[in-house]
Design an enzyme around this catalytic site. Sequence first.
Site, PDB file in Angstrom:
ATOM      1  N   ARG A  53      11.538   3.086   2.652  1.00 32.20           N
ATOM      2  CA  ARG A  53      11.206   2.745   3.767  1.00 32.20           C
ATOM      3  C   ARG A  53      12.304   2.327   4.041  1.00 32.20           C
ATOM      4  NH1 ARG A  53       6.217  -1.362   4.372  1.00 32.20           N
ATOM      5  NH2 ARG A  53       5.338   0.745   4.878  1.00 32.20           N
ATOM      6  N   LYS A 103      25.918  -4.026  -3.391  1.00 32.29           N
ATOM      7  CA  LYS A 103      27.358  -4.004  -3.589  1.00 32.29           C
ATOM      8  C   LYS A 103      28.416  -3.883  -2.531  1.00 32.29           C
ATOM      9  CE  LYS A 103      26.260  -3.513  -8.243  1.00 32.29           C
ATOM     10  NZ  LYS A 103      26.862  -2.541  -9.199  1.00 32.29           N
ATOM     11  N   ARG A 119       0.617  -1.259   0.028  1.00 34.48           N
ATOM     12  CA  ARG A 119      -0.077  -0.348   0.133  1.00 34.48           C
ATOM     13  C   ARG A 119       1.026   1.279   0.040  1.00 34.48           C
ATOM     14  NH1 ARG A 119      -3.352  -4.128   2.050  1.00 34.48           N
ATOM     15  NH2 ARG A 119      -0.996  -4.977   2.982  1.00 34.48           N
ATOM     16  N   THR A 120       1.897   1.002   0.742  1.00 35.55           N
ATOM     17  CA  THR A 120       2.420   2.423   0.964  1.00 35.55           C
ATOM     18  C   THR A 120       3.346   2.687  -0.166  1.00 35.55           C
ATOM     19  OG1 THR A 120       3.147   1.971   3.323  1.00 35.55           O
ATOM     20  CG2 THR A 120       3.951   3.761   2.274  1.00 35.55           C
ATOM     21  N   HIS A 165       6.255   5.704  11.255  1.00 32.29           N
ATOM     22  CA  HIS A 165       5.157   5.885   9.737  1.00 32.29           C
ATOM     23  C   HIS A 165       4.350   6.810   9.479  1.00 32.29           C
ATOM     24  CE1 HIS A 165       4.088   4.250   6.164  1.00 32.29           C
ATOM     25  NE2 HIS A 165       3.828   2.614   6.606  1.00 32.29           N
TER      26      HIS A 165
END
Length: 313
Positions: free
Chosen positions: A111, A90, A61-62, A139
């Site tokens: 995120r 890397k 969703r986000t 959040h």
Amino acid sequence: MTLNFVGRDILSAKDFTREEFDYLIEWGQKMAADQSQASPEFVNILQGKVLASLFFEPSTRTRLSFESAMLRLGGSVIGFASGDVSSTKKGETLADTIRTVANYADAIVMRHNLEGAQRLAAEFSTVPIINAGSGAGEHPTQAMLDLLTMKSELGTIDGLTIGFAGDLKFGRTVHSLAYVLSNYDVNLYFISPKNLPMQNRVLETLMSKQVKYKIGNNLQKVIPELDVLYMTRIQKERFADIEEYEKLKGAFILHADDLVSAKEEMIVMHPLPRVDEIHPSVDETTHARYFQQVKYGLYMRMAILGLILGGLK
Ligand code: NCD
């Protein structure tokens, strides 16, 4: 009232005032109204702007709502949906990744599993950083959309009694939402297994702002008092010991029958994804709002991007 959000980072829900949350609600509602028009007005306001969407942790969703919001406002999106495909794999530092991406985009939504990642990113970025979930920390944009959902569905925030249930220790959405609600005249209930209590740093903020809250572990007992029941998932990925998770999973499972004692207008919310904490029988009740909540997420993120990137005034 006009507030200036242009160029602003969104790192923590603690960084915003009640006036600013009310302003975001207002714009979220304008976005909802506009999207229901046959020919929406705000379709080109972010034309020429690019959003970088950097998701080092899973998301449905986000990420998709931010990307959809950007596209619906005429902007474009670049990014990745997993840390595995970026140069961090890397050995590149987050600071260097951010310094790079800031050349390509006008804002970065990120995120990350580490709590301080967005704050660090903001130090190295020349463009705004939006926190789309920081470990077990916060959040903030989820809390903004939760606020929009409550206001739109119930008409007010002041006066509400809101119960949070589930994993209040690792659940970042409830931390941010408690911070947001601390700006309003609300009663809060924190209902969790003993080992997953609301974090002390959140309780301290609530105390300093004289927010009324109670702590318990009997969900059934508080249901009749609630205007909002905010359910959450036990955050399996944050447990160091999987056996501990196995013991706690299924601690609270809400069935339609549990809602018989609820106020008629009471709404059940959930940031989603749900695992088993809301039984599908609840979906059919008049209380369920978690799928509407998803839609408010799109509108709130349209408002956020429009304001931060200067498309809305
Ligand atoms: C939440 C999250 O990622 O913190 N999901 C979301 O963004 N809607 C909740 C969760 O994962 O349990």
